[in-house]
Scaffold this motif. Structure first.
Motif, PDB file in Angstrom:
ATOM      1  N   LYS A  12      54.042 -19.773 -29.121  1.00  0.00           N
ATOM      2  CA  LYS A  12      52.961 -20.673 -28.903  1.00  0.00           C
ATOM      3  C   LYS A  12      53.390 -21.784 -27.942  1.00  0.00           C
ATOM      4  CE  LYS A  12      49.703 -19.510 -31.695  1.00  0.00           C
ATOM      5  NZ  LYS A  12      48.194 -19.212 -31.307  1.00  0.00           N
TER       6      LYS A  12
ATOM      7  N   ASP B 149      55.276 -21.451 -25.471  1.00  0.00           N
ATOM      8  CA  ASP B 149      55.210 -20.962 -24.019  1.00  0.00           C
ATOM      9  C   ASP B 149      53.912 -20.691 -23.571  1.00  0.00           C
ATOM     10  OD1 ASP B 149      58.082 -20.613 -24.024  1.00  0.00           O
ATOM     11  OD2 ASP B 149      58.225 -18.584 -24.557  1.00  0.00           O
ATOM     12  N   GLU B 150      53.051 -20.473 -24.272  1.00  0.00           N
ATOM     13  CA  GLU B 150      51.559 -20.305 -23.709  1.00  0.00           C
ATOM     14  C   GLU B 150      51.121 -21.793 -23.451  1.00  0.00           C
ATOM     15  OE1 GLU B 150      49.415 -18.653 -26.909  1.00  0.00           O
ATOM     16  OE2 GLU B 150      50.588 -16.904 -27.286  1.00  0.00           O
ATOM     17  N   VAL B 151      51.265 -22.710 -24.535  1.00  0.00           N
ATOM     18  CA  VAL B 151      50.809 -24.140 -23.875  1.00  0.00           C
ATOM     19  C   VAL B 151      51.621 -24.564 -22.769  1.00  0.00           C
ATOM     20  CG1 VAL B 151      50.875 -26.524 -24.831  1.00  0.00           C
ATOM     21  CG2 VAL B 151      50.344 -24.777 -26.290  1.00  0.00           C
TER      22      VAL B 151
ATOM     23  N   MET C  42      52.635 -22.726 -20.000  1.00  0.00           N
ATOM     24  CA  MET C  42      51.873 -22.048 -19.103  1.00  0.00           C
ATOM     25  C   MET C  42      50.654 -22.751 -18.707  1.00  0.00           C
ATOM     26  SD  MET C  42      53.907 -19.820 -17.640  1.00  0.00           S
ATOM     27  CE  MET C  42      52.748 -18.870 -16.841  1.00  0.00           C
ATOM     28  N   ARG C  43      49.678 -23.048 -19.791  1.00  0.00           N
ATOM     29  CA  ARG C  43      48.504 -23.840 -19.466  1.00  0.00           C
ATOM     30  C   ARG C  43      48.671 -25.186 -18.679  1.00  0.00           C
ATOM     31  NH1 ARG C  43      45.481 -22.350 -24.801  1.00  0.00           N
ATOM     32  NH2 ARG C  43      47.237 -23.223 -25.655  1.00  0.00           N
ATOM     33  N   VAL C  44      49.553 -25.747 -19.382  1.00  0.00           N
ATOM     34  CA  VAL C  44      49.688 -27.121 -18.669  1.00  0.00           C
ATOM     35  C   VAL C  44      50.221 -26.972 -17.117  1.00  0.00           C
ATOM     36  CG1 VAL C  44      51.432 -29.241 -18.641  1.00  0.00           C
ATOM     37  CG2 VAL C  44      50.197 -28.035 -20.934  1.00  0.00           C
ATOM     38  N   CYS C  45      51.091 -26.048 -17.116  1.00  0.00           N
ATOM     39  CA  CYS C  45      51.524 -25.996 -15.517  1.00  0.00           C
ATOM     40  C   CYS C  45      50.386 -25.558 -14.825  1.00  0.00           C
ATOM     41  CB  CYS C  45      52.811 -25.107 -15.315  1.00  0.00           C
ATOM     42  SG  CYS C  45      54.474 -25.840 -16.165  1.00  0.00           S
ATOM     43  N   GLN C  46      49.523 -24.654 -15.137  1.00  0.00           N
ATOM     44  CA  GLN C  46      48.384 -24.102 -14.385  1.00  0.00           C
ATOM     45  C   GLN C  46      47.461 -25.108 -14.118  1.00  0.00           C
ATOM     46  OE1 GLN C  46      46.765 -21.087 -16.685  1.00  0.00           O
ATOM     47  NE2 GLN C  46      48.175 -19.398 -15.817  1.00  0.00           N
ATOM     48  N   GLN C  47      47.314 -26.028 -14.986  1.00  0.00           N
ATOM     49  CA  GLN C  47      46.224 -27.270 -14.800  1.00  0.00           C
ATOM     50  C   GLN C  47      46.674 -28.402 -14.029  1.00  0.00           C
ATOM     51  OE1 GLN C  47      45.283 -28.583 -18.723  1.00  0.00           O
ATOM     52  NE2 GLN C  47      43.875 -26.925 -19.146  1.00  0.00           N
TER      53      GLN C  47
END
Length: 147
Positions: free
Chosen positions: A92, A94-96, A98-103
């Motif tokens: 979880k 790691d998923e969060v 990744m989303r933060v880095c994408q944004q």
């Protein structure tokens, strides 16, 4: 004479309207209440099918209680879905991340974070490269001396 409590916003609006009409707040409110009481109530349709708005309904699931396999209270909470730990927690996070880095539009960090020893070595190298920059300890000591 009776007191009626209304919201602050409604009170402000009534004061503004009363001032616009050159009336006292009391006179304005009495007049508005009297008008409202003189109006005939609108006819309410008795047929439920005549209602145009649909009402949102929600169904609440009853919780499923799972008997713990051991004496570990956290295991019972995890089995019921109230907490996440272990490998699922790592996934979880790691998923969060990744989303933060994408944004943010940045590359996700590779590998584990540096250890305390590695951070100290980095700071020591920086201090050797830039001896003119005071350390945090030196700044604190200077501030204490000034005051």
């Amino acid at each position: 004479m009776k007191s009626v409590y209304i919201s602050d916003e409604l009170h402000r609006q009534a004061k503004v309207r009363a001032a616009e009409q050159g009336k006292t707040l009391r006179d304005f409110v009495e007049e508005q209440v009297q008008r409202g009481l003189e109006r005939k109530p609108t006819e309410v349709p008795r047929d439920v099918a005549a209602m145009k708005e649909r009402v949102a309904t929600y169904q609440v699931e009853t919780p499923v209680f799972v008997e713990p396999a051991s004496d570990d209270p956290l295991a019972a909470l995890e089995a019921q879905g109230f907490i996440i730990r272990g490998e699922r927690l790592r996934q979880k996070l790691d998923e969060v991340m990744m989303r933060v880095c994408q944004q943010l539009g940045v590359e996700p960090p590779q590998g584990p974070p540096p250890s305390i020893e590695e951070v100290r070595a980095i700071l020591a190298r920086y201090q050797q490269m830039h001896p003119e920059v005071p350390t945090l300890s030196q700044l604190v000591l200077e501030m204490r001396e000034e005051y």
